[in-house]
Motif scaffolding. Structure first.
Motif, mmCIF file in Angstrom:
data_model
loop_
_atom_site.group_PDB
_atom_site.id
_atom_site.type_symbol
_atom_site.label_atom_id
_atom_site.label_comp_id
_atom_site.label_asym_id
_atom_site.label_seq_id
_atom_site.Cartn_x
_atom_site.Cartn_y
_atom_site.Cartn_z
ATOM 1 N N UNK A 78 0.833 -1.197 0.000
ATOM 2 C CA UNK A 78 0.000 0.000 0.000
ATOM 3 C C UNK A 78 0.868 1.248 0.000
ATOM 4 N N UNK A 79 0.312 2.341 -0.444
ATOM 5 C CA UNK A 79 1.009 3.618 -0.439
ATOM 6 C C UNK A 79 1.326 4.040 0.993
ATOM 7 N N UNK A 80 2.603 4.285 1.312
ATOM 8 C CA UNK A 80 2.954 4.702 2.676
ATOM 9 C C UNK A 80 2.208 5.946 3.132
ATOM 10 N N UNK A 81 2.006 6.893 2.213
ATOM 11 C CA UNK A 81 1.282 8.112 2.558
ATOM 12 C C UNK A 81 -0.167 7.794 2.898
ATOM 13 N N UNK A 82 -0.789 6.924 2.104
ATOM 14 C CA UNK A 82 -2.176 6.565 2.362
ATOM 15 C C UNK A 82 -2.303 5.796 3.674
ATOM 16 N N UNK A 83 -1.350 4.929 3.946
ATOM 17 C CA UNK A 83 -1.345 4.196 5.217
ATOM 18 C C UNK A 83 -1.274 5.171 6.386
ATOM 19 N N UNK A 102 -2.196 8.307 6.490
ATOM 20 C CA UNK A 102 -3.449 9.062 6.595
ATOM 21 C C UNK A 102 -4.548 8.232 7.256
ATOM 22 N N UNK A 103 -4.505 6.922 7.039
ATOM 23 C CA UNK A 103 -5.554 6.052 7.567
ATOM 24 C C UNK A 103 -5.266 5.526 8.979
ATOM 25 N N UNK A 104 -4.116 5.818 9.512
ATOM 26 C CA UNK A 104 -3.785 5.338 10.858
ATOM 27 C C UNK A 104 -4.760 5.820 11.926
ATOM 28 N N UNK A 105 -5.219 7.089 11.893
ATOM 29 C CA UNK A 105 -6.202 7.495 12.910
ATOM 30 C C UNK A 105 -7.485 6.665 12.874
ATOM 31 N N UNK A 106 -7.935 6.307 11.674
ATOM 32 C CA UNK A 106 -9.130 5.472 11.558
ATOM 33 C C UNK A 106 -8.834 4.061 12.058
ATOM 34 N N UNK A 107 -7.650 3.555 11.722
ATOM 35 C CA UNK A 107 -7.251 2.231 12.211
ATOM 36 C C UNK A 107 -7.213 2.212 13.738
ATOM 37 N N UNK A 108 -6.719 3.274 14.324
ATOM 38 C CA UNK A 108 -6.679 3.378 15.791
ATOM 39 C C UNK A 108 -8.094 3.361 16.366
ATOM 40 N N UNK A 109 -9.006 4.081 15.740
ATOM 41 C CA UNK A 109 -10.395 4.101 16.208
ATOM 42 C C UNK A 109 -11.039 2.724 16.072
ATOM 43 N N UNK A 135 -14.058 6.887 1.558
ATOM 44 C CA UNK A 135 -12.999 6.657 0.569
ATOM 45 C C UNK A 135 -13.643 6.636 -0.812
ATOM 46 N N UNK A 136 -13.222 7.555 -1.665
ATOM 47 C CA UNK A 136 -13.835 7.683 -2.984
ATOM 48 C C UNK A 136 -12.872 8.416 -3.907
ATOM 49 N N UNK A 137 -13.344 8.768 -5.097
ATOM 50 C CA UNK A 137 -12.488 9.403 -6.098
ATOM 51 C C UNK A 137 -12.782 10.885 -6.296
ATOM 52 N N UNK A 138 -13.650 11.453 -5.494
ATOM 53 C CA UNK A 138 -13.984 12.865 -5.632
ATOM 54 C C UNK A 138 -12.858 13.750 -5.100
ATOM 55 N N UNK A 139 -12.680 14.873 -5.741
ATOM 56 C CA UNK A 139 -11.710 15.867 -5.267
ATOM 57 C C UNK A 139 -12.392 16.777 -4.256
ATOM 58 N N UNK A 140 -12.219 16.471 -2.988
ATOM 59 C CA UNK A 140 -12.785 17.320 -1.941
ATOM 60 C C UNK A 140 -11.722 18.298 -1.461
ATOM 61 N N UNK A 197 -8.796 -0.609 -4.627
ATOM 62 C CA UNK A 197 -7.672 -1.548 -4.626
ATOM 63 C C UNK A 197 -6.467 -0.984 -3.878
ATOM 64 N N UNK A 198 -6.492 0.326 -3.576
ATOM 65 C CA UNK A 198 -5.423 0.957 -2.799
ATOM 66 C C UNK A 198 -5.868 1.292 -1.385
ATOM 67 N N UNK A 199 -7.078 1.811 -1.221
ATOM 68 C CA UNK A 199 -7.502 2.276 0.098
ATOM 69 C C UNK A 199 -7.777 1.130 1.069
ATOM 70 N N UNK A 200 -8.392 0.050 0.593
ATOM 71 C CA UNK A 200 -8.682 -1.072 1.487
ATOM 72 C C UNK A 200 -7.389 -1.727 1.997
ATOM 73 N N UNK A 201 -6.430 -2.068 1.112
ATOM 74 C CA UNK A 201 -5.160 -2.606 1.627
ATOM 75 C C UNK A 201 -4.421 -1.620 2.531
ATOM 76 N N UNK A 202 -4.543 -0.320 2.263
ATOM 77 C CA UNK A 202 -3.876 0.672 3.105
ATOM 78 C C UNK A 202 -4.465 0.678 4.510
ATOM 79 N N UNK A 203 -5.778 0.574 4.614
ATOM 80 C CA UNK A 203 -6.413 0.503 5.936
ATOM 81 C C UNK A 203 -5.979 -0.773 6.650
ATOM 82 N N UNK A 204 -5.962 -1.885 5.923
ATOM 83 C CA UNK A 204 -5.532 -3.166 6.493
ATOM 84 C C UNK A 204 -4.097 -3.066 7.007
#
Length: 329
Positions: free
Chosen positions: A35-40, A42-49, A261-266, A308-315
């Protein structure tokens, strides 16, 4: 005089063996995708929760569009289910179709552009047998729910790829896998054996199961991967029900975490609601899941990326935090 309805008796239905499949089972990733290290990060706070919610028995809900199943991340999600990081999955109606076809024949997805030209789109015999599963479950026990009925059928089958079925895994683990159907949206609704009453009843049972999970959301996590309408709308109504009951019992459902997690530019300030004059105002996951429902105590996160990137990054983020805290699989 009543308006005429379409006669289905003359529809031509073909076996799946005659369909050209766009996806085959070899697209399912093993638990080794980098997974992308940057994405991992970013998702660490959610993983912690998620880890905290698991420890305290609060809700860990994953809602998804059917494209998540087409992205090949089934093994990651099943692993998270088995380890207690997900205790409720919610799908739109197409979810059971891709899951069932993968389990049964190791392939799924057809070219809409090709098959709509000849009126063959969606008219596949084996896929429509999902209707028979739903109809039989409705006659036997409508309280079983749509997701559980399909999950049990796959789990009890001899399908060669049932090990990658999210619904079979949920049935095996006793986890709610709810299906929120909009009649007319899914290919199995085109078939003569479709029973709207049966599907509606079982899907409503699933909605109540989902709402019961949302009732436990205080201190928990609810995530939405790629569902622009079903997830935010079903979640919104269930949350209102949960808060209605909580208020009467002098409790709260306010402090929880949401992830989209989606493809929109927010924008970077996505925790503020978009103005009504912008198209972003009508993107329901933003205003519903990232702003309005967490405005009085919750926290929200948005990650742009393909499933295919966000789910493995959360895992992987969970893996890293487990290692740091000394937890074992």
């Amino acid at each position: 005089m009543p308006s005429p309805s379409l006669n289905l008796t003359s529809l031509k239905i073909k076996p799946l063996a005659e369909r050209q499949h766009d996806l085959k089972v070899d697209c399912i990733h093993k638990l080794e995708k980098e997974a992308s290290p940057l994405m991992v990060e970013v998702l660490k706070p959610v993983a912690h929760c998620l880890m905290q919610a698991k420890e305290t028995g609060r809700a860990r809900i994953l809602m998804m569009g059917a494209h998540v199943l087409r992205s090949g991340v089934q093994r990651y999600l099943i692993d998270l289910m088995e380890r207690g990081y997900l205790d409720c999955l919610a799908f739109n109606g197409a979810g059971i179709i891709h899951d069932y076809e993968f389990a049964r024949i190791g392939a799924t997805t057809e070219s809409v552009a090709r098959y709509i030209q000849t009126g063959e789109f969606g008219f596949w015999q084996e896929t429509a047998e999902l209707n028979d599963i739903v109809n039989a479950a409705y006659r036997k026990d409508p309280e079983v729910g749509l997701g559980q009925a399909v999950g049990r059928a796959i789990l009890d089958s001899d399908y060669p790829h049932k090990d990658i079925s999210l619904f079979a895994a949920a049935a095996r683990l006793g986890i709610p896998a709810t299906v929120h159907v909009c009649i007319g949206q899914d290919i199995i609704h085109q078939h003569p054996n479709f029973d709207g009453a049966a599907t509606g009843a079982l899907s409503y049972t699933d909605f109540l199961k989902y709402a019961a999970c949302v009732r436990r959301l205080e201190g928990g996590v609810v995530m939405n991967f790629g569902s622009a309408v079903m997830a935010p709308e079903v979640y919104l109504k269930a949350l209102s029900m949960a808060r209605n009951l909580a208020h009467q019992e002098h409790e709260e459902v306010r402090r929880f975490t949401t992830l989209v997690c989606d493809l929109h530019d927010l924008p970077s300030n996505f925790k503020a609601e978009a103005p009504k004059s912008s198209s972003g105002y009508y993107y329901r996951p933003w205003k519903t899941m990232l702003v309005r429902t967490v405005a009085d105590g919750g926290d929200s996160h948005y990650v742009k990326g393909v499933h295919a990137e966000t789910v493995p990054a959360l895992w992987q983020a969970i893996q890293i935090l487990e290692h740091k805290t000394g937890q074992t699989r």
